[in-house]
Write a protein that holds these residues in place. Structure first.
Motif, PDB file in Angstrom:
ATOM      1  N   ASN A   1     -45.647 -23.422 -83.335  1.00 14.44           N
ATOM      2  CA  ASN A   1     -44.540 -23.819 -82.459  1.00 14.44           C
ATOM      3  C   ASN A   1     -43.749 -24.980 -83.048  1.00 14.44           C
ATOM      4  O   ASN A   1     -42.510 -24.998 -83.018  1.00 14.44           O
ATOM      5  CB  ASN A   1     -45.093 -24.226 -81.084  1.00 14.44           C
ATOM      6  CG  ASN A   1     -45.675 -23.049 -80.329  1.00 14.44           C
ATOM      7  OD1 ASN A   1     -45.421 -21.903 -80.667  1.00 14.44           O
ATOM      8  ND2 ASN A   1     -46.482 -23.334 -79.310  1.00 14.44           N
ATOM      9  N   GLY A   2     -44.458 -25.994 -83.569  1.00  8.88           N
ATOM     10  CA  GLY A   2     -43.776 -27.161 -84.132  1.00  8.88           C
ATOM     11  C   GLY A   2     -42.940 -26.809 -85.343  1.00  8.88           C
ATOM     12  O   GLY A   2     -41.803 -27.285 -85.491  1.00  8.88           O
ATOM     13  N   TYR A   3     -43.479 -25.971 -86.231  1.00 12.97           N
ATOM     14  CA  TYR A   3     -42.770 -25.600 -87.460  1.00 12.97           C
ATOM     15  C   TYR A   3     -41.498 -24.823 -87.132  1.00 12.97           C
ATOM     16  O   TYR A   3     -40.398 -25.160 -87.584  1.00 12.97           O
ATOM     17  CB  TYR A   3     -43.688 -24.782 -88.355  1.00 12.97           C
ATOM     18  CG  TYR A   3     -43.109 -24.545 -89.740  1.00 12.97           C
ATOM     19  CD1 TYR A   3     -43.408 -25.413 -90.792  1.00 12.97           C
ATOM     20  CD2 TYR A   3     -42.267 -23.464 -89.991  1.00 12.97           C
ATOM     21  CE1 TYR A   3     -42.869 -25.212 -92.056  1.00 12.97           C
ATOM     22  CE2 TYR A   3     -41.727 -23.255 -91.241  1.00 12.97           C
ATOM     23  CZ  TYR A   3     -42.033 -24.127 -92.277  1.00 12.97           C
ATOM     24  OH  TYR A   3     -41.489 -23.933 -93.522  1.00 12.97           O
ATOM     25  N   LEU A   4     -41.642 -23.736 -86.322  1.00 14.71           N
ATOM     26  CA  LEU A   4     -40.478 -22.884 -86.041  1.00 14.71           C
ATOM     27  C   LEU A   4     -39.453 -23.581 -85.157  1.00 14.71           C
ATOM     28  O   LEU A   4     -38.239 -23.347 -85.292  1.00 14.71           O
ATOM     29  CB  LEU A   4     -40.939 -21.585 -85.383  1.00 14.71           C
ATOM     30  CG  LEU A   4     -41.616 -20.579 -86.321  1.00 14.71           C
ATOM     31  CD1 LEU A   4     -42.086 -19.356 -85.557  1.00 14.71           C
ATOM     32  CD2 LEU A   4     -40.655 -20.157 -87.438  1.00 14.71           C
ATOM     33  N   THR A   5     -39.890 -24.424 -84.228  1.00 18.32           N
ATOM     34  CA  THR A   5     -38.933 -25.166 -83.396  1.00 18.32           C
ATOM     35  C   THR A   5     -38.069 -26.071 -84.257  1.00 18.32           C
ATOM     36  O   THR A   5     -36.849 -26.189 -84.051  1.00 18.32           O
ATOM     37  CB  THR A   5     -39.692 -25.997 -82.346  1.00 18.32           C
ATOM     38  OG1 THR A   5     -40.353 -25.111 -81.446  1.00 18.32           O
ATOM     39  CG2 THR A   5     -38.750 -26.891 -81.553  1.00 18.32           C
ATOM     40  N   THR A   6     -38.661 -26.718 -85.263  1.00 19.03           N
ATOM     41  CA  THR A   6     -37.914 -27.608 -86.160  1.00 19.03           C
ATOM     42  C   THR A   6     -36.949 -26.818 -87.031  1.00 19.03           C
ATOM     43  O   THR A   6     -35.791 -27.202 -87.212  1.00 19.03           O
ATOM     44  CB  THR A   6     -38.895 -28.402 -87.044  1.00 19.03           C
ATOM     45  OG1 THR A   6     -39.818 -29.106 -86.209  1.00 19.03           O
ATOM     46  CG2 THR A   6     -38.151 -29.404 -87.922  1.00 19.03           C
ATOM     47  N   VAL A   7     -37.437 -25.671 -87.556  1.00 17.32           N
ATOM     48  CA  VAL A   7     -36.604 -24.847 -88.438  1.00 17.32           C
ATOM     49  C   VAL A   7     -35.455 -24.194 -87.660  1.00 17.32           C
ATOM     50  O   VAL A   7     -34.305 -24.176 -88.100  1.00 17.32           O
ATOM     51  CB  VAL A   7     -37.461 -23.772 -89.128  1.00 17.32           C
ATOM     52  CG1 VAL A   7     -36.589 -22.747 -89.853  1.00 17.32           C
ATOM     53  CG2 VAL A   7     -38.428 -24.418 -90.104  1.00 17.32           C
ATOM     54  N   CYS A   8     -35.755 -23.663 -86.472  1.00 17.71           N
ATOM     55  CA  CYS A   8     -34.747 -22.917 -85.691  1.00 17.71           C
ATOM     56  C   CYS A   8     -33.834 -23.837 -84.891  1.00 17.71           C
ATOM     57  O   CYS A   8     -32.830 -23.385 -84.326  1.00 17.71           O
ATOM     58  CB  CYS A   8     -35.434 -21.942 -84.756  1.00 17.71           C
ATOM     59  SG  CYS A   8     -36.394 -20.664 -85.607  1.00 17.71           S
ATOM     60  N   ASN A   9     -34.227 -25.094 -84.780  1.00 16.27           N
ATOM     61  CA  ASN A   9     -33.414 -26.085 -84.070  1.00 16.27           C
ATOM     62  C   ASN A   9     -33.281 -25.770 -82.582  1.00 16.27           C
ATOM     63  O   ASN A   9     -32.292 -26.116 -81.951  1.00 16.27           O
ATOM     64  CB  ASN A   9     -32.024 -26.216 -84.713  1.00 16.27           C
ATOM     65  CG  ASN A   9     -31.392 -27.565 -84.398  1.00 16.27           C
ATOM     66  OD1 ASN A   9     -32.115 -28.562 -84.225  1.00 16.27           O
ATOM     67  ND2 ASN A   9     -30.075 -27.609 -84.306  1.00 16.27           N
TER      68      ASN A   9
END
Length: 627
Positions: free
Chosen positions: A142-150
Motif C-alpha cells: 500500500n505504501g509503495y503504490l500510494t507513493t508511486v500513484c500519488n
C-alpha cells in the motif's frame, strides 16, 4: 595489534541519510509474538501495517529520487519487496488507468506472495491464526503504490498461509474503488499517539476499577442481607439502589418472586412484552425442566423492541430453580456487557437465600414424613400423644383424613442408586407442589411408595382425586418414561387406626390397572371382600371359578387379561377388541376357549359377575398384574 574502525564509510550506499539494517526473520517473528502478548492482536496489526507502509513509501521515494520512469517504478516495487526479505517471490497482475495528464488515475490488481516470512513466523511462534497475518507485506504494498500513484491505493489479503490457506493472495484497488468494503481496514492506518493511547488506557482502567468496586459493594451488601435473614425483595431493592438498573427474580416457570426499580404500570407492560417474547420462541431460553445443568444455560440476553434483559439461572444443588434478571428499558438505561458480573452476584445471593429456605423447608417436611412413618408403624400408642405431635406439624389429626399412596415405575431405571434419586426427586416435587397450594400434608415413604396423609379440612374427596391427578400429570411431565398411579383410602376418623387406611389405599392402588387413580370407596363389594375374607379363601374361590386358566405358579395371563377386559367393558365386543388390539375373529376365538376351559357362560350375568369380582379381588391382593 590495535584496529581502529571509523564511524564513516567510503561506500556511497552506506553514506546515505537513511541507513539499512539487516535482521533475521526469526527476530521479527519474536518481535511479532511479543507485540501480540503486550498490546494485543488488533494494535499489533495496526503497528505492522504502518511499519510496512513506511518501508514501502521509503523505497518508492528512493526510486523517484533516482529519476526512474513510471514503468520502472511499477516494476521495481516487487523487486524491493523481495530484496528486503519479506517474500521469496511474487506473482501479480494489475491494470493501471491513466488520466489526460498521464498520471495514474485508477489501479486494480491481484496477486500472490510466495514464501511470506510473516506467515511462516506466525505459524512457528503462534500456530495457525483465525485471520490473515501478512500485515507488514500489505502495508508495504500500500505504501509503495500510494507513493508511486500519488493517490491512496489499498491492498487487502483475501487468503493466507498463516490462516491455513494454500496461498497468500491479495487484491488491490484505488481507495475510491473499494467504496465501503475497507472502512474497518482504513482505521489501522491512522496512528494514535502514545499519549492518547495511555490516556485511553487509564480511563478504561479507572472505569473498570470503579465498576469492580461497585460489584464488590453489591456483593458485600447482598451477603449482609442473607446473613440478616432478609427476603428476596430486599435483594432486588439493594441491586437497584446501587446499580440504578431494574432487577427482577423469577421462579423456574418465570413467575415473579420479587422486583425493584419499576412502577407497577411499567412492570405489567414489560412483563407482558417479555412473556410474549419467550412464548413466541422459547427455544432461545433455558431448558426450564432440565435437572442436569448445561454449560450453555449459564446466561442469556433476551431482546425485544421495548427492552433488553440479562438473565442468569439461579442454581441450587446443580438444579436450576429460578432466574435473576437485569432490565434495560429502551431509551432509559444503557446495557453493558460487564453487568453480567453484577447479575452473577445477584444470582449467587438468591441461590444462597433459596438454599437456606429449601434446607429449612426440607428438614421440617422430613420431620413430618418421619412422623407419618411412625404412625403407620404404630409406634404411637396413645391418641393424646398423636394429637399433640400433630399440632407441632400444623395438622389437626382429630379431624377426618384420607391416606393416599402414590406408586411410580420408571421404564428405564435399573440401578438402585437411580431408583433412590428418582424417589428423592419425586418427593421433592410433591413437597413443592403442596407448598405452592398452601396445603398442610404429611408426606412419607412406605414399601417403595410415597404416602400422603391429607386432612379433609384441606380438600374434600372429589378435590383430592383432582389434585392428585394434577400432581401425577406434573410428575410424568418432569420425569419422562415414569408411570404414576394413585390409590386413595376411605375417610378415616380414628388416627390411631391410620395403618388400616394405608392398607385400603394400597388395595386401591393395585386396582389402577386401567385408571390413573382409584378410591377405595369406589371398590364397593371388592373392597369389603378383601378386608373381610381370608386370602387363602379368595385363592380357593379363584381356582374353583377360573379352573385351569388360574394356576398359582403359571396362570394363563393372556386368557385372564382377555376375560378381565371383556367383563370390565360389560361384554362389549368392539370396545374389548380395541382395548386388546385384537381382530374380531381373534377375540371370539379366545372367549370361546375361555368358556370351554372354565365351563361357564360369559353371557350369564351371575357367572360374569362372580368372575369379575374374583378377578378384581386377585388384582387387589397382588396375585395378578394386568397392564
Amino acid at each position: 595489534m590495535i584496529i581502529e574502525v571509523s564511524g564513516q564509510s567510503d561506500s556511497p550506499q552506506l553514506q546515505q541519510k537513511d541507513r539499512m539494517l539487516s535482521i533475521y526473520s526469526s527476530a521479527f517473528g519474536i518481535l511479532r509474538k511479543e507485540l501480540i502478548n503486550n498490546i494485543g492482536m488488533k494494535r499489533m496489526k495496526g503497528f505492522l501495517l504502518r511499519y510496512g507502509w513506511e518501508m514501502g513509501t521509503s523505497d518508492a521515494k528512493k526510486e523517484i529520487a533516482n529519476g526512474s520512469s513510471l514503468e520502472a517504478l511499477l516494476k521495481q516495487g516487487p523487486v524491493y519487496h523481495h530484496l528486503n526479505g519479506y517474500i521469496k517471490s511474487i506473482v501479480y497482475e494489475a491494470d493501471f488507468e491513466f488520466g489526460s495528464d498521464q498520471m495514474i488515475k485508477c489501479v486494480k490488481g491481484k496477486g500472490t506472495w510466495i514464501g511470506s516470512y510473516e506467515a511462516e513466523e506466525h505459524i512457528k511462534r503462534l500456530g495457525i491464526s483465525e485471520t490473515q497475518v501478512c500485515h507488514m507485506n500489505v502495508g508495504y504494498l500500500n505504501g509503495y503504490l500510494t507513493t508511486v500513484c500519488n493517490h491512496p491505493v489499498i491492498a487487502k489479503e483475501v487468503s493466507c498461509v498463516g490462516r491455513g490457506d494454500d496461498k497468500c493472495e491479495w487484491v488491490l484497488k484505488s481507495q475510491d474503488s473499494w467504496e465501503d468494503e475497507i472502512e474497518e481496514e482504513l482505521e489501522y492506518y491512522h496512528e494514535t499517539p502514545i499519549v492518547k493511547e495511555l490516556e485511553y488506557t487509564y480511563e478504561q482502567l479507572l472505569e473498570q476499577r470503579n465498576f469492580i468496586t461497585k460489584v464488590s459493594y453489591i456483593h458485600k451488601r447482598l451477603t449482609e442481607e442473607i446473613i440478616d435473614g432478609n427476603n428476596l425483595q430486599n435483594i432486588t431493592d439493594i441491586v437497584h439502589e446501587i446499580s440504578d438498573i431494574p432487577c427482577m427474580i423469577y421462579d423456574l416457570n418465570f413467575r415473579t418472586l420479587a422486583y425493584s426499580g419499576l412502577t407497577e404500570e411499567d412492570f405489567m407492560k414489560l412483563e407482558q412484552d417479555f412473556k410474549g417474547r419467550i412464548q413466541k420462541s422459547p427455544e432461545s431460553l433455558f431448558n426450564g425442566a432440565g435437572y442436569e445443568l448445561n454449560s450453555l444455560e449459564r446466561n442469556a440476553v433476551i431482546s425485544t423492541e421495548q427492552q433488553k434483559r440479562l438473565i442468569a439461572p439461579v442454581i441450587v444443588r446443580k438444579q436450576i430453580i429460578g432466574y435473576s434478571t437485569l432490565i434495560y428499558i429502551e431509551g432509559e438505561n444503557l446495557y453493558r456487557e460487564n453487568d453480567f458480573l453484577i447479575l452473577e452476584r445477584v444470582a449467587n445471593a438468591v441461590s444462597l437465600f433459596l438454599l437456606n429456605e429449601k434446607t429449612s423447608f426440607e428438614s421440617f417436611e422430613r420431620m413430618k414424613g418421619n412422623f407419618l412413618e411412625q404412625l403407620l408403624n404404630k409406634q404411637y400408642l396413645l391418641r393424646k400423644e398423636i394429637l399433640k405431635r400433630g399440632i407441632y406439624v400444623n395438622i389437626d389429626l382429630a379431624k377426618p383424613f384420607r391416606i393416599i399412596v402414590l406408586g411410580y415405575h420408571h421404564k428405564q431405571l435399573n440401578h438402585m442408586n437411580d431408583e433412590f434419586l428418582l424417589y428423592e426427586q419425586i418427593l421433592e416435587t410433591a413437597l413443592l407442589f403442596f407448598k405452592e397450594r398452601n396445603h398442610d400434608v404429611l408426606i412419607g415413604q412406605r414399601e417403595g411408595n410415597v404416602v400422603f396423609l391429607v386432612n379433609n379440612d384441606v380438600v374434600k374427596k372429589n378435590d383430592i382425586i383432582k389434585i392428585f391427578k394434577e400432581l401425577s400429570k406434573n410428575l410424568e411431565k418432569i420425569f419422562k418414561n415414569c408411570i404414576i398411579k394413585i390409590g386413595i383410602s376411605s375417610e378415616g376418623k380414628q388416627i390411631e387406626n391410620v395403618s388400616q387406611y394405608h392398607d385400603e389405599a394400597v388395595l386401591a392402588l393395585r386396582m389402577t390397572t386401567t385408571k390413573k387413580a382409584v378410591s377405595y370407596d369406589d371398590l364397593g363389594v371388592v373392597g369389603v371382600l378383601i378386608k373381610s375374607t381370608n386370602e387363602s379363601e379368595v385363592k380357593s374361590m379363584a381356582k374353583l371359578l377360573l379352573g385351569p386358566i388360574y394356576d398359582d405358579e403359571s396362570p394363563n395371563i393372556k386368557l385372564i387379561k382377555t376375560l378381565y377386559v371383556f367383563l370390565s367393558n360389560g361384554g362389549r365386543l368392539e370396545q374389548t377388541m380395541r382395548d386388546l388390539s385384537l381382530s374380531m375373529s381373534g377375540l371370539l376365538y379366545r372367549l370361546q376357549k375361555i368358556e370351554s376351559v372354565i365351563n361357564r357362560d360369559l353371557r350369564d350375568p351371575k357367572d360374569s359377575h362372580q368372575l369379575f369380582l374374583i378377578l378384581e379381588a386377585l388384582i387387589a391382593l397382588g396375585e395378578l398384574e394386568i397392564e
